[in-house]
Every structure is written in structure tokens, then in C-alpha cells.
Design a protein around this motif. Structure first.
Motif, PDB file in Angstrom:
ATOM      1  N   ALA A 250      83.758 -20.298  -0.751  1.00 57.92           N
ATOM      2  CA  ALA A 250      83.377 -19.178   0.003  1.00 57.92           C
ATOM      3  C   ALA A 250      82.399 -19.400   1.135  1.00 57.92           C
ATOM      4  O   ALA A 250      82.054 -18.672   1.989  1.00 57.92           O
TER       5      ALA A 250
ATOM      6  N   GLY B  52      83.878 -10.816   3.986  1.00 60.63           N
ATOM      7  CA  GLY B  52      84.601 -11.849   3.197  1.00 60.63           C
ATOM      8  C   GLY B  52      83.995 -13.428   3.863  1.00 60.63           C
ATOM      9  O   GLY B  52      84.443 -14.231   3.255  1.00 60.63           O
ATOM     10  N   ALA B  53      83.190 -13.298   4.835  1.00 61.33           N
ATOM     11  CA  ALA B  53      82.906 -14.496   5.635  1.00 61.33           C
ATOM     12  C   ALA B  53      81.965 -15.392   4.651  1.00 61.33           C
ATOM     13  O   ALA B  53      81.681 -16.606   4.930  1.00 61.33           O
ATOM     14  N   GLY B  54      81.316 -14.682   3.659  1.00 59.11           N
ATOM     15  CA  GLY B  54      80.412 -15.497   2.817  1.00 59.11           C
ATOM     16  C   GLY B  54      78.951 -15.205   2.747  1.00 59.11           C
ATOM     17  O   GLY B  54      78.162 -15.901   2.387  1.00 59.11           O
ATOM     18  N   LYS B  55      78.589 -13.972   3.494  1.00 63.75           N
ATOM     19  CA  LYS B  55      77.209 -13.450   3.773  1.00 63.75           C
ATOM     20  C   LYS B  55      76.321 -13.141   2.278  1.00 63.75           C
ATOM     21  O   LYS B  55      75.321 -13.850   2.204  1.00 63.75           O
ATOM     22  N   THR B  56      77.174 -12.758   1.445  1.00 65.09           N
ATOM     23  CA  THR B  56      76.576 -12.068   0.220  1.00 65.09           C
ATOM     24  C   THR B  56      76.387 -13.703  -0.457  1.00 65.09           C
ATOM     25  O   THR B  56      75.273 -13.649  -1.252  1.00 65.09           O
TER      26      THR B  56
HETATM   27  N1  LIG Z   1      82.753 -14.603  -8.110  1.00 61.17           N
HETATM   28  C1  LIG Z   1      83.784 -15.009  -7.209  1.00 61.17           C
HETATM   29  N2  LIG Z   1      84.814 -15.809  -7.556  1.00 61.17           N
HETATM   30  C2  LIG Z   1      86.022 -16.170  -6.415  1.00 61.17           C
HETATM   31  N3  LIG Z   1      85.724 -15.489  -5.331  1.00 61.17           N
HETATM   32  C3  LIG Z   1      84.541 -14.841  -4.863  1.00 61.17           C
HETATM   33  C4  LIG Z   1      83.814 -14.503  -5.696  1.00 61.17           C
HETATM   34  N4  LIG Z   1      82.462 -13.957  -4.994  1.00 61.17           N
HETATM   35  C5  LIG Z   1      83.070 -13.452  -3.851  1.00 61.17           C
HETATM   36  N5  LIG Z   1      84.204 -14.290  -3.746  1.00 61.17           N
HETATM   37  C6  LIG Z   1      84.936 -14.375  -2.522  1.00 61.17           C
HETATM   38  O1  LIG Z   1      84.281 -15.531  -1.582  1.00 61.17           O
HETATM   39  C7  LIG Z   1      84.168 -14.656  -0.098  1.00 61.17           C
HETATM   40  C8  LIG Z   1      82.914 -14.432   0.219  1.00 61.17           C
HETATM   41  O2  LIG Z   1      82.411 -13.364  -0.424  1.00 61.17           O
HETATM   42  P1  LIG Z   1      81.110 -12.692   0.082  1.00 61.17           P
HETATM   43  O3  LIG Z   1      80.737 -11.354  -0.723  1.00 61.17           O
HETATM   44  O4  LIG Z   1      80.164 -13.631   0.000  1.00 61.17           O
HETATM   45  O5  LIG Z   1      81.521 -12.340   1.563  1.00 61.17           O
HETATM   46  P2  LIG Z   1      80.601 -11.112   2.497  1.00 61.17           P
HETATM   47  O6  LIG Z   1      80.769 -12.057   4.073  1.00 61.17           O
HETATM   48  O7  LIG Z   1      79.377 -10.633   2.071  1.00 61.17           O
HETATM   49  O8  LIG Z   1      81.544  -9.957   2.725  1.00 61.17           O
HETATM   50  P3  LIG Z   1      81.351  -8.217   3.023  1.00 61.17           P
HETATM   51  O9  LIG Z   1      80.856  -8.242   4.529  1.00 61.17           O
HETATM   52  O10 LIG Z   1      82.497  -7.867   2.811  1.00 61.17           O
HETATM   53  O11 LIG Z   1      80.156  -8.009   2.063  1.00 61.17           O
HETATM   54  C9  LIG Z   1      85.174 -13.592  -0.339  1.00 61.17           C
HETATM   55  O12 LIG Z   1      86.381 -13.969  -0.227  1.00 61.17           O
HETATM   56  C10 LIG Z   1      85.280 -13.213  -1.713  1.00 61.17           C
HETATM   57  O13 LIG Z   1      86.339 -12.530  -2.258  1.00 61.17           O
END
Ligand SMILES: Nc1ncnc2c1ncn2[C@@H]1O[C@H](COP(=O)(O)OP(=O)(O)OP(=O)(O)O)[C@@H](O)[C@H]1O
Length: 247
Positions: free
Chosen positions: A17, A38-42
Motif C-alpha cells: 500500500a 487508495g493511494a496509501g494516505k491513511t
Molecule cells: N488491512 C488491509 N489489508 C490489505 N489491503 C489494505 C488494507 N488496508 C488498506 N488496504 C489497501 O491499501 C491501499 C491504500 O489504502 P489507504 O486507505 O491507505 O488509501 P487512501 O489513500 O487513504 O484512500 P482514500 O482516499 O480512499 O481514503 C488500498 O488499495 C486499500 O484497499
């Protein structure tokens, strides 16, 4: 203030991620952390705040290694997570007093500090109402109050204006500016509202599919992409789309 090197998160299912991210947040920044869904921010915020262990790489906050000093570092940082529950039966004052206690604020100082943060987020008048009756905007402001109750040097705000109406967005933006300028809090913020980011942040990082694609001062960044994009005064949105849509 925050230095992340080669930060990587590989989830149990093997999915990467966050992939070798290099980030540098400077003291006093309002640092925008941008990327498509889904970029990985959270995932990154969860690693930077000690909630998730990185698979590789390291994080230094105020010069201290996060893994080694996680308990100390938690006193330096405050977090407004993307989604969070509240204890709806509590009043705003009771909710913040609980967290003030959990952060170890001495009993005689708690009342004053809780009143201060309620004032800061504009909830002083509503402090005796049950949180269950708060609007979404009020809940977000309470979440920010919780994030700052222990006087952290840095706060992480994961989509603080998500789902708020324009007035609610403006209220949160002005609280963020105030925390940064009057209270010298360094701010790390994610948002999908690029106009909001370009108005309140001085520096940004853009991530795509777990990788860093740009980091820097917004003004320098926009200037640097003038010729590449072929637009005289590109907006952050135009640069963002250029960087995140490219192969
Ligand atoms: N526990 C997990 N197991 C497997 N993959 C995960 C898990 N948690 C998140 N992911 C995947 O990791 C990637 C990044 O997720 P993340 O929530 O960090 O993105 P984000 O940039 O915060 O997205 P958003 O803008 O939708 O909040 C996504 O493809 C998500 O499906």
C-alpha cells in the motif's frame, strides 16, 4: 520535524500500500498529503502516528525514532482519524475531560485546558450538550479539540472537512490556520479538496499507488510544471491530474 525514509507497508495479503515513501515535514508547515483513493494516505498516517508498524523504512519525529520512542512521541502528536466514534451520551466537556485525563493532564489543569480547546474550536457554547446531538461539523471540531488537548507540536488531520457543507469547511479551515499561526502547531492534512489544500497549505506531497510522485512548496511546484503541462498558471488540480494520470 517528521522525516520518513523508505517507508513501506506490505499488508498480510502481500499488497504493497505504501512503497518506499520519502517525506519531510518541516516545523511550522501546513503540509498537504494528496493522492487518489487508495493511494496509501491513511496507511501512511497510521504509520506516522504509531498505529501501524511499517514493513520497512523508518520514521523520525523531532529527531527521535518512532519505533524506539513511541510512548514519548505520542505526547508530541495529535490525530484526527478519517473515521472515529464518539461516546454520544457524553457532553463535549466530558468527552474532552476523559482524553485530558488519558493524556495525563493534571487534575487541577484539566478544567482550564478543556475550556481553552472548546473555545479554540468554537464549541464553548455547546460544551454542555450531548455529543449525540452535535452536527457533523461540530463533531469534526470536537475531534480537532481532542487532537490538541495535550498541546501537541504536530497534528495529523485525515480528511477533516469530508462531508461538511461550505460553511463547515470554512470553519475548519480557519481553525487549522489559527492552530498553525497563533499556536505554532505543525499540521499534516489529507483532503481530496485540492482548492482547499492550495489555499491553506504551504507544502504538499502527492502520492499515487503508494509511491511519492512530488513533494515541495506549492508555489515552486506549480511554477515547475508550467512548461511541462503547457499551462501558464497551472492550478494544483491540474498538476495533480497530470502527475496521477501519467503512466
Ligand atoms: N488491512 C488491509 N489489508 C490489505 N489491503 C489494505 C488494507 N488496508 C488498506 N488496504 C489497501 O491499501 C491501499 C491504500 O489504502 P489507504 O486507505 O491507505 O488509501 P487512501 O489513500 O487513504 O484512500 P482514500 O482516499 O480512499 O481514503 C488500498 O488499495 C486499500 O484497499
Amino acid at each position: 520535524m517528521i522525516l520518513a525514509e523508505k517507508l513501506t507497508k506490505r499488508y498480510d495479503n502481500g499488497f504493497i500500500a505504501v512503497n518506499e515513501l520519502q517525506l519531510h515535514v518541516k516545523k511550522g508547515d501546513i503540509y498537504g498529503f494528496l493522492g487518489p483513493n487508495g493511494a496509501g494516505k491513511t496507511t501512511t498516517i497510521r504509520m506516522l502516528t504509531g498505529l501501524l508498524t511499517p514493513s520497512e523504512g523508518n520514521i523520525r519525529i523531532n529527531g527521535m525514532d518512532l519505533q524506539e520512542h513511541v510512548t514519548n512521541i505520542k505526547q508530541y502528536i495529535g490525530v484526527l482519524p478519517e473515521s472515529h466514534g464518539y461516546y454520544d451520551w457524553m457532553t463535549g466537556t466530558e468527552y474532552l475531560t476523559l482524553f485530558a485525563e488519558l493524556y495525563g493532564i493534571a487534575k487541577e489543569k484539566r478544567k482550564l485546558r478543556v475550556a481553552e480547546v472548546l473555545e479554540l474550536v468554537g464549541l464553548y457554547d455547546k460544551s454542555h450538550i450531548a455529543v449525540g446531538q452535535y452536527s457533523r461539523g461540530m463533531r469534526q471540531r470536537l475531534g480537532i479539540a481532542k487532537a490538541i488537548v495535550h498541546e501537541p507540536a504536530i497534528i495529523f488531520l485525515d480528511e477533516p472537512t469530508l462531508g461538511l457543507d461550505p460553511q463547515g469547511q470554512k470553519d475548519i479551515q480557519s481553525i487549522i490556520r489559527d492552530l498553525n499561526t497563533r499556536h505554532q502547531i505543525t499540521i499534516f492534512i489529507t483532503s481530496h479538496l485540492l482548492k482547499e489544500i492550495s489555499e491553506i497549505c504551504n507544502r504538499v506531497a502527492i502520492v499515487n499507488r503508494g509511491k511519492l510522485v512530488e513533494e515541495g512548496e506549492i508555489s515552486t511546484l506549480l511554477q515547475g510544471y508550467r512548461e511541462i503541462i503547457g499551462v501558464e498558471n497551472p492550478t494544483l488540480e491540474e498538476v495533480f491530474f497530470y502527475l496521477t494520470n501519467k503512466k
